[in-house]
Design a protein around this motif. Structure first.
Motif, PDB file in Angstrom:
ATOM      1  N   ILE A 287       2.173   5.697   4.217  1.00  0.00           N
ATOM      2  CA  ILE A 287       1.897   4.759   3.131  1.00  0.00           C
ATOM      3  C   ILE A 287       1.736   3.374   3.747  1.00  0.00           C
ATOM      4  CG2 ILE A 287       2.841   3.580   1.110  1.00  0.00           C
ATOM      5  CD1 ILE A 287       4.111   6.173   0.256  1.00  0.00           C
ATOM      6  N   ALA A 288       0.592   2.758   3.479  1.00  0.00           N
ATOM      7  CA  ALA A 288       0.309   1.416   3.982  1.00  0.00           C
ATOM      8  C   ALA A 288       0.276   0.438   2.827  1.00  0.00           C
ATOM      9  CB  ALA A 288      -1.027   1.409   4.731  1.00  0.00           C
ATOM     10  N   LEU A 289       1.018  -0.656   2.945  1.00  0.00           N
ATOM     11  CA  LEU A 289       1.054  -1.715   1.936  1.00  0.00           C
ATOM     12  C   LEU A 289       0.395  -2.948   2.527  1.00  0.00           C
ATOM     13  CD1 LEU A 289       4.743  -1.291   0.683  1.00  0.00           C
ATOM     14  CD2 LEU A 289       2.678  -0.107  -0.107  1.00  0.00           C
ATOM     15  N   ASP A 290      -0.698  -3.383   1.909  1.00  0.00           N
ATOM     16  CA  ASP A 290      -1.479  -4.490   2.460  1.00  0.00           C
ATOM     17  C   ASP A 290      -2.108  -5.257   1.302  1.00  0.00           C
ATOM     18  OD1 ASP A 290      -2.722  -6.161   4.274  1.00  0.00           O
ATOM     19  OD2 ASP A 290      -3.630  -4.554   5.453  1.00  0.00           O
ATOM     20  N   HIS A 291      -3.088  -6.090   1.611  1.00  0.00           N
ATOM     21  CA  HIS A 291      -3.840  -6.835   0.597  1.00  0.00           C
ATOM     22  C   HIS A 291      -5.323  -6.754   0.913  1.00  0.00           C
ATOM     23  CE1 HIS A 291       0.172  -8.484  -0.118  1.00  0.00           C
ATOM     24  NE2 HIS A 291      -0.267  -8.907  -1.294  1.00  0.00           N
ATOM     25  N   LEU A 292      -6.138  -6.738  -0.136  1.00  0.00           N
ATOM     26  CA  LEU A 292      -7.595  -6.755  -0.006  1.00  0.00           C
ATOM     27  C   LEU A 292      -8.135  -7.930  -0.806  1.00  0.00           C
ATOM     28  CD1 LEU A 292      -8.588  -2.979  -0.371  1.00  0.00           C
ATOM     29  CD2 LEU A 292      -8.941  -4.406   1.642  1.00  0.00           C
TER      30      LEU A 292
ATOM     31  N   ASP B 129      -5.216   8.565  -1.449  1.00  0.00           N
ATOM     32  CA  ASP B 129      -5.077   7.784  -2.674  1.00  0.00           C
ATOM     33  C   ASP B 129      -5.114   6.307  -2.321  1.00  0.00           C
ATOM     34  OD1 ASP B 129      -4.852   7.244  -5.344  1.00  0.00           O
ATOM     35  OD2 ASP B 129      -2.953   8.281  -5.637  1.00  0.00           O
ATOM     36  N   LEU B 130      -5.540   5.521  -3.293  1.00  0.00           N
ATOM     37  CA  LEU B 130      -5.722   4.097  -3.061  1.00  0.00           C
ATOM     38  C   LEU B 130      -5.458   3.350  -4.353  1.00  0.00           C
ATOM     39  CD1 LEU B 130      -6.805   1.822  -1.111  1.00  0.00           C
ATOM     40  CD2 LEU B 130      -9.041   2.254  -2.137  1.00  0.00           C
ATOM     41  N   LEU B 131      -4.637   2.315  -4.286  1.00  0.00           N
ATOM     42  CA  LEU B 131      -4.329   1.482  -5.443  1.00  0.00           C
ATOM     43  C   LEU B 131      -4.647   0.032  -5.092  1.00  0.00           C
ATOM     44  CD1 LEU B 131      -0.820   3.007  -6.280  1.00  0.00           C
ATOM     45  CD2 LEU B 131      -2.967   3.482  -7.480  1.00  0.00           C
ATOM     46  N   ILE B 132      -5.447  -0.619  -5.941  1.00  0.00           N
ATOM     47  CA  ILE B 132      -5.800  -2.020  -5.731  1.00  0.00           C
ATOM     48  C   ILE B 132      -5.603  -2.756  -7.046  1.00  0.00           C
ATOM     49  CG2 ILE B 132      -7.578  -3.639  -4.951  1.00  0.00           C
ATOM     50  CD1 ILE B 132      -8.983  -1.318  -3.585  1.00  0.00           C
ATOM     51  N   ASP B 133      -4.926  -3.883  -6.990  1.00  0.00           N
ATOM     52  CA  ASP B 133      -4.702  -4.679  -8.191  1.00  0.00           C
ATOM     53  C   ASP B 133      -6.028  -5.209  -8.724  1.00  0.00           C
ATOM     54  OD1 ASP B 133      -2.870  -5.457 -10.047  1.00  0.00           O
ATOM     55  OD2 ASP B 133      -1.905  -6.977  -8.802  1.00  0.00           O
ATOM     56  N   SER B 134      -6.121  -5.344 -10.046  1.00  0.00           N
ATOM     57  CA  SER B 134      -7.340  -5.867 -10.663  1.00  0.00           C
ATOM     58  C   SER B 134      -6.983  -7.033 -11.571  1.00  0.00           C
ATOM     59  CB  SER B 134      -8.058  -4.779 -11.465  1.00  0.00           C
ATOM     60  OG  SER B 134      -7.331  -4.470 -12.638  1.00  0.00           O
ATOM     61  N   HIS B 135      -7.994  -7.642 -12.158  1.00  0.00           N
ATOM     62  CA  HIS B 135      -7.768  -8.791 -13.038  1.00  0.00           C
ATOM     63  C   HIS B 135      -7.418  -8.371 -14.460  1.00  0.00           C
ATOM     64  CE1 HIS B 135     -11.958  -7.649 -13.730  1.00  0.00           C
ATOM     65  NE2 HIS B 135     -11.816  -8.161 -14.924  1.00  0.00           N
ATOM     66  N   THR B 136      -7.513  -7.075 -14.770  1.00  0.00           N
ATOM     67  CA  THR B 136      -7.200  -6.593 -16.117  1.00  0.00           C
ATOM     68  C   THR B 136      -5.702  -6.321 -16.248  1.00  0.00           C
ATOM     69  OG1 THR B 136      -7.624  -4.305 -15.464  1.00  0.00           O
ATOM     70  CG2 THR B 136      -9.495  -5.557 -16.329  1.00  0.00           C
TER      71      THR B 136
ATOM     72  N   PRO C 148       7.246   8.809   2.393  1.00  0.00           N
ATOM     73  CA  PRO C 148       6.338   8.895   3.536  1.00  0.00           C
ATOM     74  C   PRO C 148       7.056   9.196   4.839  1.00  0.00           C
ATOM     75  CG  PRO C 148       6.806   6.602   3.068  1.00  0.00           C
ATOM     76  CD  PRO C 148       7.530   7.417   2.015  1.00  0.00           C
ATOM     77  N   GLY C 149       6.321   9.812   5.772  1.00  0.00           N
ATOM     78  CA  GLY C 149       6.852   9.945   7.121  1.00  0.00           C
ATOM     79  C   GLY C 149       6.830   8.611   7.831  1.00  0.00           C
ATOM     80  N   GLU C 150       5.875   7.764   7.416  1.00  0.00           N
ATOM     81  CA  GLU C 150       5.741   6.429   8.008  1.00  0.00           C
ATOM     82  C   GLU C 150       5.364   5.434   6.919  1.00  0.00           C
ATOM     83  OE1 GLU C 150       3.273   4.196  11.632  1.00  0.00           O
ATOM     84  OE2 GLU C 150       2.468   5.999  10.680  1.00  0.00           O
ATOM     85  N   LEU C 151       6.078   4.319   6.862  1.00  0.00           N
ATOM     86  CA  LEU C 151       5.775   3.237   5.929  1.00  0.00           C
ATOM     87  C   LEU C 151       5.326   2.034   6.737  1.00  0.00           C
ATOM     88  CD1 LEU C 151       5.798   2.011   3.064  1.00  0.00           C
ATOM     89  CD2 LEU C 151       8.188   1.357   3.477  1.00  0.00           C
ATOM     90  N   VAL C 152       4.108   1.568   6.472  1.00  0.00           N
ATOM     91  CA  VAL C 152       3.537   0.444   7.221  1.00  0.00           C
ATOM     92  C   VAL C 152       3.348  -0.726   6.264  1.00  0.00           C
ATOM     93  CG1 VAL C 152       1.659  -0.332   8.707  1.00  0.00           C
ATOM     94  CG2 VAL C 152       2.334   2.082   8.722  1.00  0.00           C
ATOM     95  N   GLU C 153       4.024  -1.826   6.525  1.00  0.00           N
ATOM     96  CA  GLU C 153       3.965  -2.998   5.653  1.00  0.00           C
ATOM     97  C   GLU C 153       3.419  -4.222   6.382  1.00  0.00           C
ATOM     98  OE1 GLU C 153       7.413  -3.208   2.713  1.00  0.00           O
ATOM     99  OE2 GLU C 153       8.335  -2.133   4.384  1.00  0.00           O
ATOM    100  N   VAL C 154       2.720  -4.009   7.482  1.00  0.00           N
ATOM    101  CA  VAL C 154       2.194  -5.107   8.295  1.00  0.00           C
ATOM    102  C   VAL C 154       0.834  -5.539   7.766  1.00  0.00           C
ATOM    103  CG1 VAL C 154       1.539  -5.813  10.617  1.00  0.00           C
ATOM    104  CG2 VAL C 154       3.426  -4.199  10.289  1.00  0.00           C
ATOM    105  N   ALA C 155       0.632  -6.837   7.642  1.00  0.00           N
ATOM    106  CA  ALA C 155      -0.676  -7.340   7.230  1.00  0.00           C
ATOM    107  C   ALA C 155      -1.740  -6.893   8.221  1.00  0.00           C
ATOM    108  CB  ALA C 155      -0.638  -8.865   7.145  1.00  0.00           C
ATOM    109  N   GLY C 156      -2.873  -6.425   7.699  1.00  0.00           N
ATOM    110  CA  GLY C 156      -3.940  -5.913   8.544  1.00  0.00           C
ATOM    111  C   GLY C 156      -3.839  -4.432   8.832  1.00  0.00           C
ATOM    112  N   SER C 157      -2.849  -3.761   8.231  1.00  0.00           N
ATOM    113  CA  SER C 157      -2.664  -2.327   8.506  1.00  0.00           C
ATOM    114  C   SER C 157      -3.835  -1.491   7.999  1.00  0.00           C
ATOM    115  CB  SER C 157      -1.361  -1.834   7.878  1.00  0.00           C
ATOM    116  OG  SER C 157      -1.353  -2.029   6.473  1.00  0.00           O
ATOM    117  N   PHE C 158      -4.528  -1.963   6.955  1.00  0.00           N
ATOM    118  CA  PHE C 158      -5.673  -1.209   6.454  1.00  0.00           C
ATOM    119  C   PHE C 158      -6.756  -1.089   7.522  1.00  0.00           C
ATOM    120  CE2 PHE C 158      -5.428  -1.466   1.517  1.00  0.00           C
ATOM    121  CZ  PHE C 158      -4.194  -0.845   1.563  1.00  0.00           C
ATOM    122  N   ALA C 159      -6.912  -2.121   8.324  1.00  0.00           N
ATOM    123  CA  ALA C 159      -7.921  -2.083   9.384  1.00  0.00           C
ATOM    124  C   ALA C 159      -7.495  -1.134  10.502  1.00  0.00           C
ATOM    125  CB  ALA C 159      -8.169  -3.482   9.933  1.00  0.00           C
ATOM    126  N   THR C 160      -6.249  -1.227  10.934  1.00  0.00           N
ATOM    127  CA  THR C 160      -5.794  -0.415  12.059  1.00  0.00           C
ATOM    128  C   THR C 160      -5.681   1.059  11.699  1.00  0.00           C
ATOM    129  OG1 THR C 160      -3.484  -0.885  11.482  1.00  0.00           O
ATOM    130  CG2 THR C 160      -4.540  -2.354  13.064  1.00  0.00           C
TER     131      THR C 160
END
Length: 339
Positions: A4-9, A25-32, A199-211
């Motif tokens: 599970i990766a926690l990041d920002h887009l 699976d993918l969750l992204i915050d929206s304006h609604t 998760p087996g691995e939890l990644v909370e580092v900024a930029g984790s979506f890229a790596t």
């Protein structure tokens, strides 16, 4: 391994679930307004012929279905159930729930219940004792979720208390003459903790979506093409009226090519709709196959959606041989979020 990766887009909170390095699976915050948000809303005007009513909320117009005994100007508690199409009122329900990782408190449905996924009788007895101790003989109901299996007593009890206390505070604030947001729905990071597996691995580092390759997967999801097993290909294309899915056999010219392509689509379709945030009416223009193979395809499609948590109705075949589904608009479309 599950990651599970926690990041920002683009400045928005986002969470990604990967299994074996593949984005599931993918969750992204929206304006609604977020699903799960609870409002004290004010009844505005009924919709004749539909049995519904528009409501006023601090975040815009909401729509409540199956209204009985509700008069304009009356206040009531409602909870957001999904995302609305652009320019439309967002959907709400008057049956509010208070949901966390282990517990769901149900003010309108008394009784103590345990997820059917938990089969062990000793475990069910343990959970029932915790539930009874924390909820007592109150009027509110409780559902203990499947994540409770094997969890520590105190963790479960703490979750129950938090949801019970929140429900009591919100219910005490139900009356009022003005619309107000009482509870903000969970964002992607909260939902990942609440609804995804440990998760087996939890990644909370900024930029984790890229790596982790999440950004590459997002680039692929921007286009309609979906590569399927066996060389088949599908195209998923949202329109204003519906989501059209076209299936082609690719280079396979064998007699069973159509069935193989359609079965590959059946296995992949829930994932594609989930990642793309698509719902509403969905029409499948399948690869040619004999009518005798339709049952095999239906069984594969039903099995695939049984593992998907978003409510989907398999409507069936049209006179032209297409297959139709109706899916809850539980998320904002990916194309809108990334626009």
């Amino acid at each position: 391994m599950t990651t599970i990766a926690l990041d920002h887009l683009a400045g928005r909170e986002a969470a990604a679930l990967l299994v074996g390095g593949r984005l599931e699976d993918l969750l992204i915050d929206s304006h609604t307004p977020r699903p799960g948000t609870i409002y004290r809303a004010i009844a505005d005007r009924p919709v004749k012929g539909q049995g519904g009513m528009f409501l006023r909320s601090p975040d815009g117009s909401a729509f409540l279905r199956q209204v009985k005994g509700l008069a304009p100007g009356q206040s009531l508690l409602v909870q957001v159930t999904g995302h609305a199409e652009p320019g439309k009122a967002f959907p709400v329900t008057a049956r509010v729930l208070f949901k966390s990782r282990y517990a769901i408190v149900t003010p309108d449905a008394p009784g103590l219940n345990i997820s059917r996924a938990i089969k062990d009788e000793k475990e069910r007895l343990r959970l029932h004792e915790i539930a009874h101790e924390e909820m007592g003989e109150g009027a509110m109901g409780l559902i203990l979720r499947s994540a409770c299996e094997g969890a520590a007593d105190e963790a479960i009890a703490e979750d129950i208390r938090a949801m019970r206390d929140l429900a009591q505070v919100v219910l005490a604030d139900a009356d009022g003459r003005s619309p107000e947001k009482l509870v903000e729905g969970d964002g992607p990071h909260g939902l990942a903790w609440r609804d995804w597996p440990e998760p087996g691995e939890l990644v909370e580092v900024a930029g984790s979506f890229a790596t982790l390759g999440v950004l590459d997967a997002l680039d692929a999801l921007r286009g309609p093409e979906v590569r399927l097993s066996g060389g088949a290909v599908a195209y998923v294309e949202p329109t204003r009226a519906l989501v059209a899915v076209d299936v082609n056999t690719g280079t396979d010219t064998s007699p069973a090519a159509g069935l193989k392509a359609n079965l590959a689509l059946a296995r992949e379709l829930p994932r594609q709709l989930r990642l793309r945030g698509l719902g509403g009416q969905i029409a499948l223009d399948l690869a040619p196959m004999p009518k005798k193979d339709r049952r095999v395809f239906e069984d594969a499609l039903r099995a695939a959606f049984r593992r998907d948590e978003i409510e989907t109705v398999l409507a069936g075949w049209t006179p032209l041989g297409n297959y139709e589904l109706q899916r809850k608009r539980a998320r904002a479309p990916l194309a809108e979020v990334l626009a």
